[in-house]
Design a protein around this motif. Structure first.
Motif, PDB file in Angstrom:
ATOM      1  N   LEU A  58       0.766  -1.262   0.343  1.00  0.00           N
ATOM      2  CA  LEU A  58       0.068   0.047  -1.000  1.00  0.00           C
ATOM      3  C   LEU A  58       0.878   1.463   0.155  1.00  0.00           C
ATOM      4  N   LEU A  59       0.293   2.230  -1.028  1.00  0.00           N
ATOM      5  CA  LEU A  59       1.066   3.652  -1.184  1.00  0.00           C
ATOM      6  C   LEU A  59       0.530   4.409  -0.658  1.00  0.00           C
ATOM      7  N   ILE A  60       1.099   5.242   0.462  1.00  0.00           N
ATOM      8  CA  ILE A  60      -0.095   6.124   0.854  1.00  0.00           C
ATOM      9  C   ILE A  60       0.931   8.026   1.030  1.00  0.00           C
ATOM     10  N   TYR A  61       0.386   8.633   0.305  1.00  0.00           N
ATOM     11  CA  TYR A  61       0.607   9.713  -0.278  1.00  0.00           C
ATOM     12  C   TYR A  61       0.120  10.830   0.740  1.00  0.00           C
ATOM     13  N   THR A  62       0.988  11.100   1.859  1.00  0.00           N
ATOM     14  CA  THR A  62       0.999  12.849   2.398  1.00  0.00           C
ATOM     15  C   THR A  62       1.140  13.414   2.305  1.00  0.00           C
ATOM     16  N   GLY A  63       1.284  14.078   1.041  1.00  0.00           N
ATOM     17  CA  GLY A  63       1.923  15.591   0.235  1.00  0.00           C
ATOM     18  C   GLY A  63       3.560  15.241   0.162  1.00  0.00           C
ATOM     19  N   GLY A  64       4.169  16.280  -0.377  1.00  0.00           N
ATOM     20  CA  GLY A  64       5.702  16.459  -0.515  1.00  0.00           C
ATOM     21  C   GLY A  64       6.071  16.610  -1.924  1.00  0.00           C
ATOM     22  N   THR A  65       7.212  17.120  -2.200  1.00  0.00           N
ATOM     23  CA  THR A  65       8.093  16.722  -3.937  1.00  0.00           C
ATOM     24  C   THR A  65       7.544  16.027  -4.747  1.00  0.00           C
ATOM     25  N   ILE A  66       7.548  15.382  -4.103  1.00  0.00           N
ATOM     26  CA  ILE A  66       7.655  13.467  -4.894  1.00  0.00           C
ATOM     27  C   ILE A  66       6.290  12.874  -5.429  1.00  0.00           C
ATOM     28  N   GLY A  67       5.724  14.140  -5.231  1.00  0.00           N
ATOM     29  CA  GLY A  67       4.224  14.176  -5.956  1.00  0.00           C
ATOM     30  C   GLY A  67       3.796  15.014  -6.679  1.00  0.00           C
ATOM     31  N   MET A  68       4.749  16.168  -6.694  1.00  0.00           N
ATOM     32  CA  MET A  68       4.608  17.000  -7.870  1.00  0.00           C
ATOM     33  C   MET A  68       4.714  16.500  -8.664  1.00  0.00           C
ATOM     34  N   LYS A  97      -6.980  13.504   1.668  1.00  0.00           N
ATOM     35  CA  LYS A  97      -7.658  13.875   0.692  1.00  0.00           C
ATOM     36  C   LYS A  97      -7.298  15.296   0.155  1.00  0.00           C
ATOM     37  N   ASP A  98      -6.473  16.342   1.619  1.00  0.00           N
ATOM     38  CA  ASP A  98      -5.405  17.466   0.679  1.00  0.00           C
ATOM     39  C   ASP A  98      -4.471  17.050   1.207  1.00  0.00           C
ATOM     40  N   PRO A  99      -3.754  16.488   0.328  1.00  0.00           N
ATOM     41  CA  PRO A  99      -2.459  16.940   0.871  1.00  0.00           C
ATOM     42  C   PRO A  99      -1.236  17.935   1.046  1.00  0.00           C
ATOM     43  N   ILE A 100      -0.596  17.706   2.323  1.00  0.00           N
ATOM     44  CA  ILE A 100      -0.084  18.740   2.903  1.00  0.00           C
ATOM     45  C   ILE A 100       1.137  19.280   2.582  1.00  0.00           C
ATOM     46  N   ASP A 101       1.885  20.308   2.423  1.00  0.00           N
ATOM     47  CA  ASP A 101       3.507  19.868   2.671  1.00  0.00           C
ATOM     48  C   ASP A 101       4.008  19.548   3.782  1.00  0.00           C
ATOM     49  N   PHE A 121       4.086  -1.237   3.718  1.00  0.00           N
ATOM     50  CA  PHE A 121       3.338  -0.493   3.343  1.00  0.00           C
ATOM     51  C   PHE A 121       4.802   0.947   2.933  1.00  0.00           C
ATOM     52  N   VAL A 122       4.791   1.518   2.417  1.00  0.00           N
ATOM     53  CA  VAL A 122       5.587   2.974   1.764  1.00  0.00           C
ATOM     54  C   VAL A 122       4.765   4.731   1.980  1.00  0.00           C
ATOM     55  N   VAL A 123       5.346   5.102   2.466  1.00  0.00           N
ATOM     56  CA  VAL A 123       4.741   6.125   2.194  1.00  0.00           C
ATOM     57  C   VAL A 123       5.136   7.296   2.134  1.00  0.00           C
ATOM     58  N   LEU A 124       4.915   8.118   1.068  1.00  0.00           N
ATOM     59  CA  LEU A 124       5.015   9.610   1.004  1.00  0.00           C
ATOM     60  C   LEU A 124       4.686  10.261   1.348  1.00  0.00           C
ATOM     61  N   HIS A 125       6.538  11.092   1.738  1.00  0.00           N
ATOM     62  CA  HIS A 125       6.580  12.551   2.310  1.00  0.00           C
ATOM     63  C   HIS A 125       7.128  13.199   2.625  1.00  0.00           C
ATOM     64  N   GLY A 126       6.948  15.099   2.052  1.00  0.00           N
ATOM     65  CA  GLY A 126       8.102  15.181   1.934  1.00  0.00           C
ATOM     66  C   GLY A 126       9.339  15.574   2.934  1.00  0.00           C
ATOM     67  N   SER A 127      10.572  16.028   2.264  1.00  0.00           N
ATOM     68  CA  SER A 127      11.834  15.433   3.278  1.00  0.00           C
ATOM     69  C   SER A 127      12.223  16.636   4.698  1.00  0.00           C
ATOM     70  N   ASP A 128      11.975  17.679   4.503  1.00  0.00           N
ATOM     71  CA  ASP A 128      11.350  18.432   6.039  1.00  0.00           C
ATOM     72  C   ASP A 128      11.788  17.845   6.882  1.00  0.00           C
ATOM     73  N   THR A 129      10.077  17.213   7.510  1.00  0.00           N
ATOM     74  CA  THR A 129      10.059  16.711   8.504  1.00  0.00           C
ATOM     75  C   THR A 129       9.699  15.672   8.692  1.00  0.00           C
ATOM     76  N   MET A 130      10.152  14.345   7.562  1.00  0.00           N
ATOM     77  CA  MET A 130      10.091  13.542   7.126  1.00  0.00           C
ATOM     78  C   MET A 130      10.872  12.255   8.524  1.00  0.00           C
ATOM     79  N   SER A 131      12.187  12.909   9.183  1.00  0.00           N
ATOM     80  CA  SER A 131      12.283  12.546  10.172  1.00  0.00           C
ATOM     81  C   SER A 131      11.454  11.916  11.544  1.00  0.00           C
ATOM     82  N   TYR A 132      10.776  13.134  11.602  1.00  0.00           N
ATOM     83  CA  TYR A 132      10.286  13.235  13.153  1.00  0.00           C
ATOM     84  C   TYR A 132       9.075  12.389  13.019  1.00  0.00           C
TER      85      TYR A 132
END
Length: 343
Positions: A9-19, A56-60, A86-97
């Motif tokens: 399951l690929l989970i997209y939260t937002g971030g550069t990878i989804g642009m 529903k509304d991807p975030i930075d 599971f693979v979570v797609l996430h912006g890199s700035d806060t990914m480690s958090y």
């Protein structure tokens, strides 16, 4: 009997990878992940079934907070029996958090949760997004004797797989944006995908997944610096409902020994505020009592964060405050490695 392919399951939260970049205007716009195989046909070569879900509304990722951590955890919880990874797609700035937080929230995790992202959009000519995405899915689908090879929350970026709660973002421009300075890589992607099995987390697979959703945000982070004032620290410690403070000290856990500083920490500890000592160095560990400048901290009851990253120290504190344990249990458990987050 034909072995079925792993379900990812690929989970997209937002971030550069989804642009993707609009060919006419050059403006960045969100990428429709339901058409993933059309955009990245190489995914068809992977020996797994891929499904997608998106916020529903991807975030930075700069807007990421514990509310969204819980949302990611619930997606995994609701799909845990159906999917093998599971693979979570996430912006890199806060990914480690986020990735560190999920490692604590998903107790008894026995399947891979791989965080990834990119420095450039997926449609960019020189993007790092495709390799990060393809290899993350491949890592999440790895199995040995019908069981997942990876059984922890990890982070994949630029040919390296790391334990998530050991990572920190170290570069805003290079493709190699993350590092794990106090723990070896879990895997390295080259001509071959090399898994370092001896470093993988080995949970008790017989226990049922427990998803923790109570996170307490009443915490503060203080970075020590020469000349820090009593007034500044008093204002932080007088924050209403404050329950825990992480102090980033110098070197191996050292800080000023001025009487006002030690007395202030002692007073707050006696009032029930947990104070955690971590190093502000990128690598290395707090060793309280090793130098005279840290022996007083140990004496008054400051908790050692050992070699925790800042990201892991913060998310572990929020998680543990949400468990409502006694102060003695708290100190013991915070100084204990729960998910491989400290040495």
């Amino acid at each position: 009997m034909t072995k079925s392919k792993p379900n990812i399951l690929l989970i997209y939260t937002g971030g550069t990878i989804g642009m993707v970049k609009d060919a006419d205007t050059g403006a960045l716009k969100s990428f429709d992940f339901e058409n993933l195989l059309v955009r990245i046909p190489e995914l068809k070569l992977l020996d797994c079934n891929i499904d997608t879900v998106s916020f529903k509304d991807p975030i930075d990722s700069s807007n990421m907070n514990p509310k969204y951590w819980i949302q990611i955890a619930e997606i995994i919880e609701n799909n845990y029996q159906v999917f093998d990874g599971f693979v979570v797609l996430h912006g890199s700035d806060t990914m480690s958090y986020t990735a560190s937080a999920l490692s604590f929230m998903l107790e008894n995790l026995a399947k891979p949760v791989v965080f990834t992202g990119s420095q450039l959009p997926i449609g960019d000519l020189r993007t790092d997004a495709k390799e990060n995405l393809i290899t993350s899915i491949q890592v999440a689908s790895l199995q040995h004797k019908g069981k997942p090879t990876i059984k922890e929350v990890c982070l994949y970026f630029e040919y390296k797989l790391y334990r998530a709660n050991r990572t920190t973002k170290i570069n805003a421009e290079h493709f190699q944006a993350f590092a794990s300075l106090n723990y070896p890589d879990l895997a390295e992607s080259g001509v071959y995908l090399k898994i370092n099995n001896e470093y993988l987390f080995k949970p008790n697979g017989r226990k049922k997944l427990v998803v923790h959703k109570m996170l307490d945000e009443n915490i503060a982070l203080i970075k020590m610096f020469p000349g820090i004032t009593k007034t500044l620290l008093q204002n932080i410690f007088n924050t209403p409902n404050l329950k825990g403070v992480i102090i980033e000290t110098f070197g191996a856990g050292n800080c000023t020994t001025e009487t006002w500083f030690i007395d202030m920490l002692k007073e707050k500890i006696l009032k029930g505020i947990y104070i955690i000592n971590i190093t502000q160095c990128s690598g290395g560990s707090v060793i309280m009592g090793h130098y005279e400048t840290s022996s007083m901290l140990k004496k008054i009851g400051v908790i050692s964060g050992k070699d925790l990253t800042t990201e892991s120290a913060i998310s572990k504190l929020m998680y543990m405050l949400g468990l409502n344990m006694s102060s003695k249990e708290f100190k013991t458990n915070y100084q204990t490695s729960l998910r491989g987050e400290m040495t």
